[in-house]
Design an enzyme around this catalytic site. Sequence first.
Site, short mmCIF file in Angstrom:
data_model
loop_
_atom_site.label_atom_id
_atom_site.label_comp_id
_atom_site.label_asym_id
_atom_site.label_seq_id
_atom_site.Cartn_x
_atom_site.Cartn_y
_atom_site.Cartn_z
N GLU A 1 0.84 -1.22 0.00
CA GLU A 1 0.00 0.00 0.00
C GLU A 1 0.87 1.26 0.00
O GLU A 1 0.83 2.08 0.93
CB GLU A 1 -0.91 0.00 1.22
CG GLU A 1 -1.90 -1.15 1.21
CD GLU A 1 -2.97 -1.02 2.29
OE1 GLU A 1 -2.68 -0.47 3.36
OE2 GLU A 1 -4.10 -1.47 2.04
N GLU B 1 -5.47 -8.24 -0.66
CA GLU B 1 -6.10 -7.98 0.64
C GLU B 1 -7.59 -7.69 0.44
O GLU B 1 -7.93 -6.80 -0.34
CB GLU B 1 -5.48 -6.78 1.37
CG GLU B 1 -4.10 -7.03 1.87
CD GLU B 1 -3.57 -5.88 2.70
OE1 GLU B 1 -4.39 -5.12 3.27
OE2 GLU B 1 -2.35 -5.70 2.75
C1 BGP Z 1 -4.23 -2.70 5.20
C2 BGP Z 1 -2.89 -3.28 5.58
C3 BGP Z 1 -2.94 -4.57 6.30
C4 BGP Z 1 -4.16 -4.75 7.18
C5 BGP Z 1 -5.42 -4.16 6.59
C6 BGP Z 1 -6.56 -4.13 7.58
O1 BGP Z 1 -4.09 -1.35 5.09
O2 BGP Z 1 -2.10 -3.50 4.40
O3 BGP Z 1 -1.71 -4.65 7.01
O4 BGP Z 1 -3.93 -4.36 8.44
O5 BGP Z 1 -5.22 -2.87 6.13
O6 BGP Z 1 -6.41 -2.98 8.36
P1 BGP Z 1 -6.62 -3.05 9.94
O7 BGP Z 1 -5.75 -4.17 10.39
O8 BGP Z 1 -6.20 -1.74 10.43
O9 BGP Z 1 -8.10 -3.34 10.14
#
Ligand code: BGP
Length: 486
Positions: A192, A385
């Site tokens: 990201e 993701e």
């Molecule tokens: C994205 C990241 C992941 C993961 C996901 C969910 O931005 O690449 O690492 O964490 O978000 O976010 P969160 O864990 O804050 O709910």
Amino acid sequence: MTNETIFPAGFLWGGAIAASQAEGGYDADGRGLSTSDMVPYVNKRDYTDLSSQMSPSSEKIARAMAHASAKGYPKRYGIDFYGRYKEDIALFAELGFKTFRMSISWSRIFPNGDEMQPNEAGLRYYDSVFDELNKYGIEPLVTMSHYDMPIHLALEYGGWKNRKVIDLFVRYAETLLTRYAGKVKYWLTFNEINTTIIEPYTGGGLIMDRESRPREASYQAVHHQFIASALATKAARAIDPNVRVGCMLARMIHYPATSSPEDVLAAQFENQLNLLHTDVQVRGAYPPIAKRYFAENNINLVMERGDEEILRQHTVDFISFSYYTSLVAAADPSRYGVTGGNLYSTIKNPNLPVTQWGWHLDPVGLRTALKDMYDRYQVPLFIVENGLGAKDHPEADGSIHDDYRIDYMRQHIRQIGEAVLDGVDVMGYTVWGVIDIVSASTSEMSKRYGLIYVDQDDEGGGTLNRSRKKSFDWYKNVIATNGAEL
Ligand code: BGP
């Protein structure tokens, strides 16, 4: 009855985690402290004020540096994937994974980041992990930097704002590419990469109370990451022509708040700013919009001679991205009580429900995002993701009936199928947080994404035992039928 599958043969079904949210072992075998080790767990935070959580101040970092234990810093202990990777990978194999997305902890390989020689114990650990994956025929999909970098580079160099970090990253990338040639086929450079603009500490190691011009510093940092990513891509092709390198974007699709032309223009602008990152890494140049945006926001990027050529010559093979939700943009966000502008907009979409963390539930948005990006770039796309963060409640017998997570995944996978029918070349899908891990933005365990439950609470208490949720068998069947049965 098995429906005719829509998904191509060889579709890469799998799941994803990140080193800084799963491994633990923060000081094992010579690993150095990382930016992610500095974020304490803070209960009952305001979810609309993530920056206070994700971007610690210099004072908070100094306190964390002096704190010589894992207690209170969830990303220092994760879920002990470092010690339990064989057990976890056996569960991924039981799911029938074709691929598994993970990241390498940079400070496990170069503890301070500027050493000339790598830490052999760190390299050996990932050798073992990749060997375990390959034993089951699971293709590693590896991110070189997923929200972590040696804290020494943040403190002593100023993070990615310092051009010297480019060479240090390239040395790190070349070390990985050489060591794991033949074991790893799919590489992503930065997770990201646009997060460096939204959360500069998390994405770029910038300590924001040291930056007098934060926005300019963030774009300078991401420019250096673009160069580093392109040079790592160049190195990959020289070291192992069989590898494929992807960029990775948090696709933050914005809809207009109304059909007014001004709101449509505002949404278009936010989408252009988001796709600026894939424009640079796929097309090899900044998009036309950048010039006016930088000028109007007093962002004076320092580029060196040769930078444009590097970006143009070493573009990626595919685009990987995260998709969780969609956002709303307005010409005048203040009309919706939103002060921080449209980026990470919290304007509510009246047409969509929200998760327990206030994220819009929008499966159709994933199809739109896939079609938009394929129209724009015509390169293979990989959803690395997607998933639902939710508070799971084990029944008396320990079972977890996470039908809400099955429903979320079913709806989003359905839309991927529609995009495939629309002609989009989709490489694969790795569900985020296939096993419960520490949340990136909140450092909680209670924001659970996993199909595998981990007995650990927000304060780090629990047995760490793993157990299968209802979604585990559901997803296992999706993979076994190549998406025909949802
Ligand atoms: C994205 C990241 C992941 C993961 C996901 C969910 O931005 O690449 O690492 O964490 O978000 O976010 P969160 O864990 O804050 O709910």
